[in-house]
Design a protein around this motif. Structure first.
Motif, PDB file in Angstrom:
ATOM      1  N   ASP A  53       0.868  -1.178   0.000  1.00 58.58           N
ATOM      2  CA  ASP A  53       0.000   0.000   0.000  1.00 58.58           C
ATOM      3  C   ASP A  53       0.904   1.227   0.000  1.00 58.58           C
ATOM      4  O   ASP A  53       1.389   1.664   1.048  1.00 58.58           O
ATOM      5  CB  ASP A  53      -0.904  -0.002   1.228  1.00 58.58           C
ATOM      6  CG  ASP A  53      -1.783   1.244   1.309  1.00 58.58           C
ATOM      7  OD1 ASP A  53      -1.780   2.054   0.343  1.00 58.58           O
ATOM      8  OD2 ASP A  53      -2.469   1.427   2.337  1.00 58.58           O
ATOM      9  N   THR A  55       0.246   4.256  -0.454  1.00 61.23           N
ATOM     10  CA  THR A  55      -0.284   5.465   0.183  1.00 61.23           C
ATOM     11  C   THR A  55       0.139   5.529   1.649  1.00 61.23           C
ATOM     12  O   THR A  55      -0.014   6.564   2.304  1.00 61.23           O
ATOM     13  CB  THR A  55      -1.819   5.528   0.102  1.00 61.23           C
ATOM     14  OG1 THR A  55      -2.391   4.461   0.866  1.00 61.23           O
ATOM     15  CG2 THR A  55      -2.296   5.440  -1.344  1.00 61.23           C
ATOM     16  N   ASN A  56       0.684   4.428   2.149  1.00 59.78           N
ATOM     17  CA  ASN A  56       1.140   4.343   3.534  1.00 59.78           C
ATOM     18  C   ASN A  56       2.660   4.492   3.564  1.00 59.78           C
ATOM     19  O   ASN A  56       3.384   3.671   2.995  1.00 59.78           O
ATOM     20  CB  ASN A  56       0.711   2.994   4.129  1.00 59.78           C
ATOM     21  CG  ASN A  56       1.087   2.840   5.578  1.00 59.78           C
ATOM     22  OD1 ASN A  56       2.265   2.758   5.917  1.00 59.78           O
ATOM     23  ND2 ASN A  56       0.089   2.786   6.446  1.00 59.78           N
ATOM     24  N   SER A  57       3.145   5.518   4.234  1.00 62.68           N
ATOM     25  CA  SER A  57       4.583   5.807   4.216  1.00 62.68           C
ATOM     26  C   SER A  57       5.397   4.710   4.898  1.00 62.68           C
ATOM     27  O   SER A  57       6.483   4.355   4.428  1.00 62.68           O
ATOM     28  CB  SER A  57       4.863   7.153   4.882  1.00 62.68           C
ATOM     29  OG  SER A  57       4.429   7.154   6.239  1.00 62.68           O
ATOM     30  N   GLU A  58       4.887   4.155   5.989  1.00 59.41           N
ATOM     31  CA  GLU A  58       5.639   3.116   6.707  1.00 59.41           C
ATOM     32  C   GLU A  58       5.742   1.843   5.883  1.00 59.41           C
ATOM     33  O   GLU A  58       6.810   1.221   5.810  1.00 59.41           O
ATOM     34  CB  GLU A  58       4.963   2.830   8.047  1.00 59.41           C
ATOM     35  CG  GLU A  58       5.730   1.835   8.912  1.00 59.41           C
ATOM     36  CD  GLU A  58       5.111   1.648  10.282  1.00 59.41           C
ATOM     37  OE1 GLU A  58       5.505   0.684  10.977  1.00 59.41           O
ATOM     38  OE2 GLU A  58       4.237   2.458  10.657  1.00 59.41           O
ATOM     39  N   GLU A  59       4.641   1.460   5.246  1.00 57.39           N
ATOM     40  CA  GLU A  59       4.649   0.261   4.413  1.00 57.39           C
ATOM     41  C   GLU A  59       5.578   0.448   3.210  1.00 57.39           C
ATOM     42  O   GLU A  59       6.279  -0.483   2.797  1.00 57.39           O
ATOM     43  CB  GLU A  59       3.223  -0.052   3.953  1.00 57.39           C
ATOM     44  CG  GLU A  59       3.032  -1.477   3.479  1.00 57.39           C
ATOM     45  CD  GLU A  59       1.575  -1.867   3.320  1.00 57.39           C
ATOM     46  OE1 GLU A  59       1.286  -2.654   2.398  1.00 57.39           O
ATOM     47  OE2 GLU A  59       0.740  -1.401   4.110  1.00 57.39           O
ATOM     48  N   SER A 102      -3.110  11.601  -2.867  1.00 49.26           N
ATOM     49  CA  SER A 102      -2.642  10.348  -2.277  1.00 49.26           C
ATOM     50  C   SER A 102      -2.196   9.365  -3.343  1.00 49.26           C
ATOM     51  O   SER A 102      -1.110   8.769  -3.245  1.00 49.26           O
ATOM     52  CB  SER A 102      -3.760   9.737  -1.431  1.00 49.26           C
ATOM     53  OG  SER A 102      -3.347   8.518  -0.860  1.00 49.26           O
ATOM     54  N   THR A 107       2.061   8.195  -3.457  1.00 52.45           N
ATOM     55  CA  THR A 107       2.533   6.844  -3.800  1.00 52.45           C
ATOM     56  C   THR A 107       3.927   6.875  -4.407  1.00 52.45           C
ATOM     57  O   THR A 107       4.670   5.891  -4.317  1.00 52.45           O
ATOM     58  CB  THR A 107       1.576   6.167  -4.798  1.00 52.45           C
ATOM     59  OG1 THR A 107       1.408   7.015  -5.950  1.00 52.45           O
ATOM     60  CG2 THR A 107       0.223   5.898  -4.155  1.00 52.45           C
ATOM     61  N   HIS A 110       6.561   8.580  -1.326  1.00 50.98           N
ATOM     62  CA  HIS A 110       6.924   7.658  -0.251  1.00 50.98           C
ATOM     63  C   HIS A 110       8.075   6.730  -0.637  1.00 50.98           C
ATOM     64  O   HIS A 110       8.781   6.236   0.246  1.00 50.98           O
ATOM     65  CB  HIS A 110       5.709   6.812   0.143  1.00 50.98           C
ATOM     66  CG  HIS A 110       4.659   7.587   0.884  1.00 50.98           C
ATOM     67  ND1 HIS A 110       3.332   7.202   0.913  1.00 50.98           N
ATOM     68  CD2 HIS A 110       4.737   8.733   1.626  1.00 50.98           C
ATOM     69  CE1 HIS A 110       2.644   8.065   1.638  1.00 50.98           C
ATOM     70  NE2 HIS A 110       3.459   9.005   2.069  1.00 50.98           N
TER      71      HIS A 110
END
Length: 229
Positions: A53, A55-59, A102, A107, A110
């Motif tokens: 994903d 859109t998730n910075s940690e992932e 996002s 995407t 990140h």
């Protein structure tokens, strides 16, 4: 010369052509999927895929870190994740802006942020973004306000990367297609003249050139691949 390359959005209409084109020379490709077509490249031993994903910075950071554990070094990142939504300024609300930002900017951002540091520490690298014609031409952008605005950020990010990376052999290229000839776009616009569109295979050829020995000499390029659209 073979490369280790990250490709986001590999399962999309453009992504599948890009992966197939770049798998030929023996490159090692580390690709991300959404939640579909995750088995698209099972026949390619040099393509390693992962559902992420973005859109998730940690992932996204975890994906970069695990990829670097496997590859040790990455020479290029190609960022293909994106989404389209129509609508004028009058039709646009915060929710649509946040969705477009996002999917079309974060995407990519990140992945770019940790890769930029990796490139600086390892002698350089190449970023390749996919922009959009409405982000360059106001007459087209005014009817696609949130989409065009979100895509315009990729052009500015490329400018900043090229300025910051000049002394570190880091470059950013923006590929700007017109309408891409995909089954999805044909279904959405069945009455269009498809011969005027640009094929995903042609875009993949252009990306391969940017990564080539000759293409690496380009500086601050914006490649408009419009065909006759």
């Amino acid at each position: 010369m073979s490369k280790n390359i990250i490709i986001s959005g590999a399962s999309g209409g453009l992504g599948q052509d890009v992966v197939k084109k770049l798998s030929d020379p023996g490159n090692a490709l580390y690709v991300t999927f959404g939640k579909k077509n995750t088995n698209s490249f099972d026949a390619f031993s040099n393509v390693k895929g992962q559902v992420v994903d973005l859109t998730n910075s940690e992932e996204s950071l975890n994906f970069i870190n695990t990829t670097l554990e496997k590859a040790k070094t990455i020479q290029a990142g190609i960022f293909l994740v994106g989404a389209y939504a129509p609508g004028s300024l009058h039709d646009t609300d915060d929710a649509l802006l946040e969705k477009m930002f996002s999917l079309n900017f974060f995407t990519t951002f990140h992945l770019v942020k940790p890769l930029m540091e990796h490139f600086k520490a390892n002698g350089g690298g190449q970023f390749i973004f996919v922009g959009a014609r409405p982000a360059l031409e106001a007459e087209q952008g005014m009817g696609n306000f949130a989409y065009a605005l979100s895509k315009s950020l990729l052009f500015k990010m490329a400018e900043f990367i090229n300025a910051e990376g000049k002394s570190d052999n880091i470059t950013a290229t923006v590929i700007v297609p017109s309408t891409i000839d995909t089954p999805t776009n044909r279904a959405a616009m069945p009455d269009a003249d498809f011969t005027k569109w640009i094929s995903a295979a042609d875009i993949a050829e252009s990306i391969a050139f940017v990564l080539s020995e000759s293409g690496q000499k380009l500086r601050e390029p914006i490649l408009k691949i419009y065909n006759n659209a």
